[in-house]
Design an enzyme around this catalytic site. Structure first.
Site, short mmCIF file in Angstrom:
data_model
loop_
_atom_site.label_atom_id
_atom_site.label_comp_id
_atom_site.label_asym_id
_atom_site.label_seq_id
_atom_site.Cartn_x
_atom_site.Cartn_y
_atom_site.Cartn_z
N ARG A 1 1.71 1.44 -6.03
CA ARG A 1 1.96 0.49 -4.94
C ARG A 1 0.72 -0.31 -4.56
NH1 ARG A 1 6.63 1.87 -2.05
NH2 ARG A 1 5.86 0.59 -0.35
N GLU B 1 11.45 -14.36 -18.12
CA GLU B 1 11.10 -12.95 -17.98
C GLU B 1 10.09 -12.52 -19.06
OE1 GLU B 1 11.26 -10.96 -15.76
OE2 GLU B 1 11.15 -8.95 -16.60
N HIS C 1 9.03 -33.95 -22.57
CA HIS C 1 8.80 -34.78 -21.38
C HIS C 1 7.42 -34.55 -20.76
CE1 HIS C 1 12.85 -36.28 -21.60
NE2 HIS C 1 13.29 -35.04 -21.74
N TRP D 1 -3.68 -2.02 -1.43
CA TRP D 1 -3.61 -3.33 -2.10
C TRP D 1 -4.15 -4.30 -1.05
CZ3 TRP D 1 -1.46 -8.17 -1.46
CH2 TRP D 1 -1.39 -8.98 -2.60
N CYS E 1 0.85 -1.18 0.00
CA CYS E 1 0.00 0.00 0.00
C CYS E 1 0.89 1.24 0.00
CB CYS E 1 -0.88 0.00 1.23
SG CYS E 1 -1.79 -1.52 1.43
N LYS F 1 3.53 -2.69 -7.10
CA LYS F 1 4.94 -2.57 -7.44
C LYS F 1 5.85 -3.12 -6.36
CE LYS F 1 8.30 -0.98 -10.01
NZ LYS F 1 8.59 -1.80 -11.20
N LYS G 1 6.42 -11.03 -18.21
CA LYS G 1 5.98 -9.72 -18.71
C LYS G 1 4.62 -9.86 -19.38
CE LYS G 1 7.84 -7.36 -17.15
NZ LYS G 1 8.85 -7.74 -16.22
N GLU H 1 1.71 -10.76 -16.82
CA GLU H 1 1.32 -9.77 -15.81
C GLU H 1 0.60 -8.57 -16.40
OE1 GLU H 1 5.81 -7.97 -14.92
OE2 GLU H 1 4.37 -7.99 -13.30
N ASN I 1 0.34 0.20 6.20
CA ASN I 1 0.89 -0.68 5.17
C ASN I 1 1.56 -1.83 5.90
OD1 ASN I 1 2.20 -1.86 3.03
ND2 ASN I 1 3.74 -0.26 2.82
N GLY I 2 1.21 -3.07 5.53
CA GLY I 2 1.78 -4.23 6.21
C GLY I 2 0.67 -5.16 6.66
O1 M6R Z 1 11.32 -4.92 -6.00
P1 M6R Z 1 11.73 -6.35 -6.29
O2 M6R Z 1 12.70 -6.45 -7.41
O3 M6R Z 1 12.19 -7.07 -5.07
O4 M6R Z 1 10.39 -7.04 -6.75
C1 M6R Z 1 10.34 -8.41 -7.05
C2 M6R Z 1 9.11 -8.75 -7.84
O5 M6R Z 1 7.96 -8.45 -7.10
C3 M6R Z 1 9.07 -8.00 -9.17
O6 M6R Z 1 10.20 -8.25 -9.94
C4 M6R Z 1 7.83 -8.41 -9.98
O7 M6R Z 1 7.95 -9.73 -10.38
C5 M6R Z 1 7.67 -7.47 -11.18
N1 M6R Z 1 6.38 -6.85 -11.13
C6 M6R Z 1 7.75 -8.14 -12.49
O8 M6R Z 1 7.59 -7.24 -13.53
#
Ligand code: M6R
Length: 612
Positions: free
Chosen positions: A27, A484, A507, A76, A2, A607, A488, A491, A102-103
């Site tokens: 966030r 990756e 397999h 969030w 958050c 984020k 991408k 998400e 937040n938490g």
């Molecule tokens: O801030 P961080 O690099 O620790 O975050 C890790 C993941 O949450 C972050 O890489 C997430 O997978 C991204 N949204 C991917 O695009």
């Protein structure tokens, strides 16, 4: 996850809070709210499900609320669905105290039962309301918000960044932190709190990062810090040196596209500041040659895309160092009773520097005696502060939830670490070192070339955006890069996608390939190009639509089998994913655009992931 912001000053608080929340919305964005206390000691709380724009409409851009002190929150959801009631701030039953959080409060059920037994009635399903009512409970004892806060902090278990206002003290607000980011900003006749600096950078660059267990009391003219024992403490101020425009879209439709385009510069800044006379120089590292030689094993620990950087790192570091490298998901590492001891180097990778799983893994490894070297983007973040050594990626603020430039800068830094260690260990022959260095120096330029011609990628996105299932296949570094590319795509476009090591398909997973399944075949890893091609032929034979990625050198060969090919310049093998990932980012971006997705703020994501 958050976002929190707080303001004490002389101007109307609500518009300032809304502006700060807009910058923190990445966030968390399922609901938002603000609470402002007016001079007449009335608390006004406004909150709304949905995006911040809903809240802004509700309060007429803040104009409908008066008062010069307040707190705000963008959520969030963890406990309770995203709706108006569960949105923060939460107001105590007596209407005197409002809280943003937040938490996660882990013992909230026990505390709620306690408060219910005292006659408190809860409105929401959140853990945060427990903090609010408990504060009210202790405040009722002696009308002292500060001592009530300490009593609460002694009882709650879990993670929190808290902003608290009290109707009876309209000139100040309180803040507390444990395992969730929080900073205090010092302005002219105004002071702030925020989850991250983007929320307040237009007002001040003078900040203090709060540490676990600390409390702050903030008025327009003063900030007092206290430690866990309620003793006053002095804190070191930091100056934020990046430009406000770095956190703006600058004419791009989305932050993600802007951040993709910023990659050459981000890589240049991250890498070139650490190259002198064609040698990698890490003046920012404390470890010395003797230490590097003594390391028995390297662990790379991270989450999400940062973990994917680690997968590339495993291949490259083992090649350059001839030492075992294990790459671990932080959320698994922590509970796996890891075989880490003083002889291990643990490389922690995180853009935000606040990811709770990664932070917990770091602490576990540290407790086991390992040396912690982190690769972090956000200066002063928790992971950076708790590591023995930090290498910052100079990517600048990354706002889009889907990481791009942070991934690229992490990757380049990890490769440079490989070169640096390999040189010390004598496991990276001079000629090889020089050839990687020559290509490293050309990398930003090659990225620029790639980014200047993206018409084919847009066309492929429009050919394929309607597919519902996608496989990214490749071998070795292409497989690592496919992880990756696949993340991408899923998400931001919500298309189901998986990355598979090409050789593993037969397999089991090849049974999912049928007419029209989209397979993105990654063919940039030169040593295994032929092997990768035979797997492409296999999926084609089963009806897959294939979109390929090849280097300029292998383009003609790839074209013999696949019609649609994205092309990247050739570079040294270990650096090839730095170029290969760029078309994958762009492909995902344009697919998501065509599907009408909310690219910068994809559903269910945030984020900075500060919950377990
Ligand atoms: O801030 P961080 O690099 O620790 O975050 C890790 C993941 O949450 C972050 O890489 C997430 O997978 C991204 N949204 C991917 O695009």
């Amino acid at each position: 996850m958050c976002g929190i912001v707080g303001y004490a000053g002389r101007e109307a608080a609500a518009p300032i809070l809304l502006d700060g929340l807009e910058r923190l919305e990445y966030r968390g964005y399922d609901s938002a709210g603000i609470a402002v206390v007016s001079g007449s000691r009335a608390l006004q709380v406004k909150k709304s499900k949905g995006r911040l724009s809903e809240l802004s409409r509700l309060v007429d851009g803040g104009k409908s609320i008066d008062g010069v002190l307040g707190i705000g929150h963008t959520r969030w959801a963890t406990h309770g669905e995203p709706n108006d009631v569960n949105a923060h701030p939460h107001l105590s039953q007596d209407g005197k105290i409002a809280v943003v959080h937040n938490g996660i409060i882990e013992n909230y059920v026990e505390l709620r039962d306690f408060l219910c037994s005292k006659g408190y009635v809860f409105q929401s399903e959140t853990d945060t309301e427990v903090v609010t009512q408990l504060l009210a409970y202790y405040y009722a004892e002696d009308n002292d918000a500060f001592s009530a806060l300490y009593k609460v902090l002694h009882r709650v278990e879990g993670a929190y960044a808290l902003g608290i206002i009290c109707a009876d003290c309209p000139e100040k607000f309180l803040a507390a932190r444990k395992d969730a980011p929080l900073l205090v900003g010092f302005g002219e006749g105004a002071n702030f709190i925020a989850s991250d600096v983007t929320a307040i950078i237009k007002h001040t660059r003078d900040v203090v990062y709060m540490e676990d267990g600390e409390v702050a009391v903030i008025t327009a003219d003063s900030v007092d810090f206290f430690d866990a024992m309620e003793e006053p403490i002095e804190k070191e101020h930091k100056t934020i040196d990046w430009d406000v425009s770095a956190a703006e879209k600058g004419g791009y439709a989305h932050f993600m596209l802007k951040e993709i385009m910023e990659q050459p510069e981000a890589v240049r800044k991250t890498a070139f500041s650490r190259i002198r006379d064609n040698r990698v120089c890490f003046d920012d590292l404390k470890i010395d040659e003797a230490y590097v030689k003594s390391v028995s094993k390297i662990y790379i620990v991270a989450c999400g895309s940062s973990y994917h950087v680690g997968v590339v790192g495993k291949y490259n570091l083992e090649r350059m160092l001839r030492k075992p490298v294990e790459v671990c998901l932080a959320s698994e590492f922590r509970y796996s009773n890891p075989l880490v001891d003083e002889s291990c180097l643990v490389i922690v990778i995180s853009q935000s520097g606040e990811t709770l799983d990664t932070m917990a893994a770091l602490r576990e490894a540290k407790a086991l005696g390992a040396h912690i070297l982190s690769i972090v983007n956000v200066v002063g973040s928790s992971i950076a502060r708790e590591s023995h050594d930090v290498l910052y990626t100079w990517a600048g603020p990354e706002i889009a939830v889907a990481t791009t430039k942070a991934y690229s800068t992490q990757l380049v830094l990890l490769n440079m670490l490989g070169m640096y260690f390999g040189d010390i260990l004598g496991t990276l022959p001079g000629e090889e070192y020089e050839s990687i260095m020559a290509e490293l120096l050309l990398l930003p330029e090659k990225m620029e070339r790639l980014l200047s011609n993206i018409e084919d990628i847009k066309r492929f996105a429009s050919d394929y955006f309607n597919h519902n299932s996608v496989f990214f296949i490749g071998r070795n570094l292409d497989y690592a890069m496919g992880l990756e590319g696949s993340l991408k795509l899923k998400e931001i476009s919500y298309i189901h996608s998986e990355a598979y090591a090409s050789g593993e398909l037969k397999h089991g997973t090849i049974s999912l390939i049928e007419n029209g399944t989209l397979v993105v075949a990654l063919g940039t890893y030169a040593p295994l190009f032929d092997k990768a091609m035979s797997n492409v032929v296999e999926v084609k034979a089963r009806g897959a639509d294939v979109l390929a990625l090849a280097t300029e050198k292998n383009l003609a060969e790839m074209k013999k089998t696949v019609e649609n090919v994205m092309v990247v310049p050739e570079t040294h093998t270990v650096l090839q994913p730095s170029l290969g990932v760029v078309p994958l980012q762009l492909f995902s971006y344009y697919v998501a655009l065509l599907r009408g997705c909310d690219i910068d703020k994809p559903r269910n994501l945030a984020k900075s992931v500060t919950v377990e």
